[in-house]
Design an enzyme around this catalytic site. Structure first.
Site, mmCIF file in Angstrom:
data_model
loop_
_atom_site.group_PDB
_atom_site.id
_atom_site.type_symbol
_atom_site.label_atom_id
_atom_site.label_comp_id
_atom_site.label_asym_id
_atom_site.label_seq_id
_atom_site.Cartn_x
_atom_site.Cartn_y
_atom_site.Cartn_z
ATOM 1 N N SER A 161 37.705 42.170 36.576
ATOM 2 C CA SER A 161 36.284 41.837 36.609
ATOM 3 C C SER A 161 36.080 40.598 35.756
ATOM 4 O O SER A 161 36.748 40.411 34.737
ATOM 5 C CB SER A 161 35.470 43.006 36.043
ATOM 6 O OG SER A 161 34.229 42.528 35.541
ATOM 7 N N GLU A 216 39.247 49.188 48.747
ATOM 8 C CA GLU A 216 37.828 49.142 49.143
ATOM 9 C C GLU A 216 37.651 48.351 50.436
ATOM 10 O O GLU A 216 36.895 48.732 51.330
ATOM 11 C CB GLU A 216 36.991 48.514 48.028
ATOM 12 C CG GLU A 216 36.955 49.343 46.757
ATOM 13 C CD GLU A 216 36.454 48.513 45.585
ATOM 14 O OE1 GLU A 216 35.243 48.283 45.506
ATOM 15 O OE2 GLU A 216 37.280 48.083 44.755
#
Ligand code: ARG
Length: 467
Positions: free
Chosen positions: A286, A299
């Site tokens: 991140s 994902e």
């Protein structure tokens, strides 16, 4: 916008009856060269087979056929080396190649289109392309299955919680869970094999729609292109896109399976579960939270079915209600199939990479397997087997014991024998053996069950089958 628009010239390939060329916007909506250039290799293979057949049947001279065959190889290398001058005014890959061929070999090039049409040409090109994609899907699925089998072999007896409703249900083995996906992907693979078998008939020679008056040999072109036989009805040949729909349907089911394991990876790799660890190669960070390791590939794989199923619905919608035979609507088939195939192949490769890369946290799995009263069914089964209780009654007794453990804040094996006997006096100390997760999974020996012995048998079967 020019005040005095130039009148565009008529199309050199079919413009005989046209005084002018198309409006720029007409050209923009009509041209498919921007995407169907992906069919160049199939188009050239089809044309070479066609030209050789025309010569063998005496429809074309050997000299012309040789010039065409050679010229097409030149075109092929021009395309593959990025030197081919694609021209949007030539609409599609078929006219681009034929026009360039004629520039290279002259008069002979103009004879190539004898006894065929772009309708059977595009049908054969696209079938060849989709057939290749079936082969690619079959081998990618095999690699993915092998990755799951390797996981299953390593962890044939590792216990983990099995879920229903994402609530702890019964202990299962890691190997058994991995092999569940092998079964799914094996069915997917067989769907591509089936589809490939059905699509392996050659539409070339159907010409525009009605066949041709030339004495062509469709068996010759079919076998030159690796088809089992020619298609039997010329009208069907130029209007069928079932083969693409079957490919998309098989791709959609495969992508749905990919999305299910992707979801498990997302859940399992979370800090709350910690069932598996994905390495740095298959995670991202991140930009703000330094501790993060996100399972982005999983994902994305969870999401990719959206595109593939979208393509499937799009092509069904294009084909629905189209009167026979070819209609330009059908040009809308390609981008959908191209995108779905690219998405599928990338997804299969990514999943194979992740499955090979993931590490199971055996201790976490085992602890989780033992929590949530996961062996309650084993206890109920013991009451049936050892005390002769009817299953319904055993279920009730066990439920009472679970409630007792829950209010005491402990798991089933932590209850004392005295506590258990207060609920049912017949319970003996040997009940504790079935409350352990290892014994629980070992006891599930029914065919297709989770016992390590059964898992190892299935691993052996798959290893033999997958080579
Ligand atoms: N570009 C066309 C397609 O993809 C090729 C077939 C064109 N046939 C025709 N009659 N205009 O469908």
């Amino acid at each position: 916008m020019s005040a005095t628009p130039k009148t565009p010239a008529a199309n050199q390939m079919w413009g005989g009856r046209f005084a002018t060329g198309p409006d720029a916007i007409m050209q923009a909506i009509n041209a498919s060269i921007g995407f169907d250039q992906r069919l160049y290799a199939q188009d050239i293979a089809g044309s070479r087979a066609h030209a050789a057949m025309l010569a063998a049947q005496g429809i074309l001279s050997n000299k012309d056929a040789e010039a065409i065959g050679e010229g097409l190889l030149t075109v092929l290398s021009e395309i593959e080396t990025g030197k081919f001058p694609f021209r949007v005014e030539l609409e599609d890959i078929h006219l681009n190649i034929e026009s360039r061929l004629t520039e290279i070999v002259g008069e002979a090039g103009k004879r190539l289109h004898t006894a065929r049409s772009r309708n059977d040409q595009v049908a054969v090109d696209f079938r060849l392309w989709v057939r290749d994609q079936c082969d690619a899907a079959i081998s990618s699925l095999t690699a993915l299955m092998q990755a799951f089998v390797a996981q299953a072999e390593a962890g044939a007896d590792w216990v983990m919680p099995g879920f229903t409703h994402l609530q702890t249900a019964q202990p299962v083995t890691w190997g058994h869970h991995m092999l569940a996906y092998v079964e799914m992907f094996a069915r997917d693979r067989s769907r591509f094999e089936d589809a490939r078998r059905r699509m392996n008939e050659c539409p070339l020679g159907a010409a525009a729609l009605a066949g041709t008056s030339f004495p062509i040999d469709r068996h010759m072109t079919a076998s030159a292109l690796g088809f089992d036989r020619p298609t039997a009805n010329s009208l069907d040949s130029v209007s069928d896109r079932d083969f693409a729909l079957e490919f998309l349907a098989a791709s959609s089911i495969t992508a749905m399976h990919l999305s299910r394991f992707a979801e498990e990876l997302v859940i399992w790799s979370s800090a709350q579960f910690r069932f598996v660890r994905l390495s740095d190669r298959w995670t991202t960070g991140s930009s703000i939270m330094p501790q993060k390791k996100n399972p982005d590939a999983a994902e994305l794989l969870r999401a990719k079915l959206g595109r593939i199923l979208g393509a499937t619905v799009a092509l069904f919608t294009v084909m629905k209600g189209l009167a026979l035979t070819y209609s330009k609507d059908m040009q809308e088939d390609k981008e959908q199939v191209f995108d779905a195939a690219d998405t599928l192949m990338l997804g299969l490769a990514a999943m194979t990479g992740m499955v090979g890369d993931m590490t199971a946290n055996r201790e976490t799995l085992k602890t989780a397997a033992a929590s949530g009263f996961s062996t309650a069914t084993d206890l109920a089964d013991w009451l049936v087997r050892e005390l002769g209780l009817p299953f319904r009654e055993a279920h009730h007794v066990t439920g009472t014991l679970v409630a007792m453990a829950e209010s005491a804040g402990v798991d089933l094996p932590d209850l004392t024998l005295a506590q258990m006997q207060a609920v049912h006096p017949g319970i003996r100390a040997d009940v504790f053996a079935v409350l352990g997760v290892e014994n629980s999974v070992r006891s599930r020996m029914s065919y297709g069950g989770t016992a390590p012995t059964r898992v190892r048998e299935q691993v052996a079967r798959w290893k033999a089958a997958l080579g």
